[in-house]
Write an enzyme that holds these catalytic residues in place. Structure first.
Site, PDB file in Angstrom:
ATOM      1  N   PHE A 129       0.854  -1.186   0.000  1.00 24.38           N
ATOM      2  CA  PHE A 129       0.000   0.000   0.000  1.00 24.38           C
ATOM      3  C   PHE A 129       0.886   1.230   0.000  1.00 24.38           C
ATOM      4  CE2 PHE A 129      -2.364   3.488   1.882  1.00 24.38           C
ATOM      5  CZ  PHE A 129      -3.495   3.485   1.096  1.00 24.38           C
ATOM      6  N   ASP A 214       9.231   2.665   1.470  1.00 23.85           N
ATOM      7  CA  ASP A 214       8.044   3.330   1.980  1.00 23.85           C
ATOM      8  C   ASP A 214       7.985   3.063   3.481  1.00 23.85           C
ATOM      9  OD1 ASP A 214       5.567   4.126   2.835  1.00 23.85           O
ATOM     10  OD2 ASP A 214       4.465   3.272   1.144  1.00 23.85           O
ATOM     11  N   LYS A 243       2.834  10.050   8.077  1.00 18.14           N
ATOM     12  CA  LYS A 243       2.076   9.663   9.277  1.00 18.14           C
ATOM     13  C   LYS A 243       2.598  10.281  10.587  1.00 18.14           C
ATOM     14  CE  LYS A 243      -0.778   5.961   7.665  1.00 18.14           C
ATOM     15  NZ  LYS A 243      -0.489   5.253   6.416  1.00 18.14           N
TER      16      LYS A 243
HETATM   17  C1  LIG Z   1      -0.719   5.492   4.986  1.00 19.58           C
HETATM   18  C2  LIG Z   1       0.291   5.008   4.035  1.00 19.58           C
HETATM   19  C3  LIG Z   1       0.520   5.648   2.807  1.00 19.58           C
HETATM   20  C4  LIG Z   1      -0.332   6.787   2.308  1.00 19.58           C
HETATM   21  O1  LIG Z   1      -0.304   7.895   3.145  1.00 19.58           O
HETATM   22  P1  LIG Z   1      -1.421   9.026   2.962  1.00 19.58           P
HETATM   23  O2  LIG Z   1      -0.999  10.084   3.946  1.00 19.58           O
HETATM   24  O3  LIG Z   1      -2.743   8.419   3.280  1.00 19.58           O
HETATM   25  O4  LIG Z   1      -1.358   9.516   1.558  1.00 19.58           O
HETATM   26  C5  LIG Z   1       1.543   5.176   2.014  1.00 19.58           C
HETATM   27  N1  LIG Z   1       2.294   4.134   2.384  1.00 19.58           N
HETATM   28  C6  LIG Z   1       2.107   3.493   3.543  1.00 19.58           C
HETATM   29  C7  LIG Z   1       2.995   2.351   3.920  1.00 19.58           C
HETATM   30  C8  LIG Z   1       1.092   3.898   4.411  1.00 19.58           C
HETATM   31  O5  LIG Z   1       0.884   3.239   5.551  1.00 19.58           O
END
Ligand SMILES: *Cc1c(COP(=O)(O)O)cnc(C)c1O
Length: 398
Positions: A129, A214, A243
């Site tokens: 994700f 990520d 986050k």
């Molecule tokens: C939450 C998340 C995203 C996306 O972040 P947003 O602030 O919602 O755009 C991308 N990668 C990972 C691993 C995430 O947990």
């Protein structure tokens, strides 16, 4: 009739008016132990006095100037992130998806600037994700997020989770790099084995590729290291974070080595709100606390305690839960009952958690929780699990 708020979320029927540390207080007067923390965002809990002070102090001075001008808070935050990580340089944005967009663009630009513009493809992993923009849904490759949104943004080649042989096979003359979460969050709290992370680093070095991480969810001390990749002893070339960086204030960042940032010159990328003074003030205040000498080790310790206690919950409730997974305070319970049932049963008992893929219930509490909060959570968990598996039969209920 459509709701005035676009109905793209399946929301739980509760709203909050106030938070304090790991607790949330709902508009109808109930108190909840918050092991959601805004999905790994409120790392210092709710209404942390140091963050409130930083935000209100900045709010009285200056909110926004744009990136037409110097923003001192950006320089300070970037210098601190550079000093603490592999990175030499940082771009600020407002969300995780934007941090990924910058990372993806940077990886492509790197090769273009070196005279190989055909190298634009990133290898990604099933269950990933990376956000909800057109490029990041293509990178994530999940059908449920892609369907109906037109042609896929090109440039992503997905392989099975952790499948090194498939990665090797996929590498070709158009490959720019590998994009991976060290621990999949939304995908079900699935950790990439450390040997696999090291092997990916070697493969990238061998083939002149960039390793793009990520760490939007796994970063900022969540796993008991400042960044999850530290567990495997490797460093990336590019890393997206967001986050917890703002502790609840929207902010994201793309960190990179000087080499990977080749090509990211004036005018090639930007953001109106990215790195604005309010966000920078709060993120700097978050670092004040996360960079305290004992903070990260304390997360590791309390994470171990929670995981060990959760293992006992699993033992006691074999009919409801299969196992506990994850690292630090990014933990998951692989369920036998539907994970949504457990999420609801916990909420009814005053505890908030979040579902994840693979029928997992995710526990991502504030990093500041104590043993007492863990014990409170374990009590509620045992009670909720028992309620799901020891349901009185219809006859018994009469
Ligand atoms: C939450 C998340 C995203 C996306 O972040 P947003 O602030 O919602 O755009 C991308 N990668 C990972 C691993 C995430 O947990």
């Amino acid at each position: 009739m459509i709701a005035p708020v676009l109905p793209t979320y399946a929301r739980a029927p509760v709203a909050f008016e106030r938070g304090e540390g790991p607790y949330l207080f709902s508009t109808d007067g109930r108190k909840f132990l918050d092991f959601t923390a805004g999905i790994a965002v409120n790392a210092l809990g709710h209404a942390h006095p140091h963050l409130v002070a930083a935000l209100t102090d900045q709010a009285g001075k200056l909110w926004h100037t744009s990136n037409l001008f110097e923003v001192p808070g950006q320089r300070r935050l970037a210098e601190r992130l550079v000093a603490a990580t592999f990175a030499d340089t940082v771009f600020f944005c407002n969300s995780g998806a934007e941090a990924l967009e910058c990372s993806i663009k940077m990886a492509r630009k790197y090769h273009a600037a070196r005279g190989e513009p055909e190298r634009y493809r990133l290898i990604t992993f099933e269950g990933a994700f990376h956000g909800r923009t057109l490029a990041t849904i293509a990178a994530g490759g999940q059908k449920k997020y892609l369907e109906g949104f037109g042609p896929l943004v090109d440039g992503f080649d997905q392989v099975a989770f952790g499948d090194l042989a498939a990665v090797k096979k996929m590498i070709g003359p158009q490959t720019a790099g590998v994009l991976i979460e060290p621990i999949q969050g939304e995908g079900g709290v699935r950790a990439v084995p450390r040997e696999t992370m090291r092997a990916l680093r070697s493969l990238c070095d061998e083939h002149g590729l960039l390793l793009v991480l990520d760490e939007v969810q796994s970063g900022m001390a969540r796993t008991g290291k400042l960044f999850a990749h530290e567990w495997s002893g490797i460093t990336p070339d590019i890393m997206a974070i967001a986050k917890a960086l703002g502790g609840g204030f929207p902010v994201g960042a793309c960190l990179a080595t000087e080499r990977a940032a080749t090509g990211m010159t004036a005018g090639v990328h930007g953001s109106t709100f990215g790195g604005n003074p309010l966000a920078m003030a709060v993120a700097n205040a978050v670092l004040d606390i996360v960079f305290e000498p004992a903070f990260v080790a304390r997360v590791e310790q309390i994470g171990n305690y929670l995981k060990q206690q959760l293992a006992m919950v699993v033992d006691k409730n074999r009919d409801a839960i299969e196992d506990v997974r994850g690292q630090g305070l990014l933990l998951g319970l692989k369920c036998k009952v539907a994970n949504t049932e457990l999420v609801t049963a916990l909420r009814e008992r005053g505890m908030l958690v979040v579902g994840a893929g693979d029928n997992v219930v995710r526990l991502v509490p504030p990093l500041t929780i104590t043993e007492d909060h863990v014990r409170e959570a374990i009590g509620i968990l045992n009670d909720a699990c028992a309620s799901l598996t020891h349901r009185p039969t219809k006859d018994a209920a009469k």
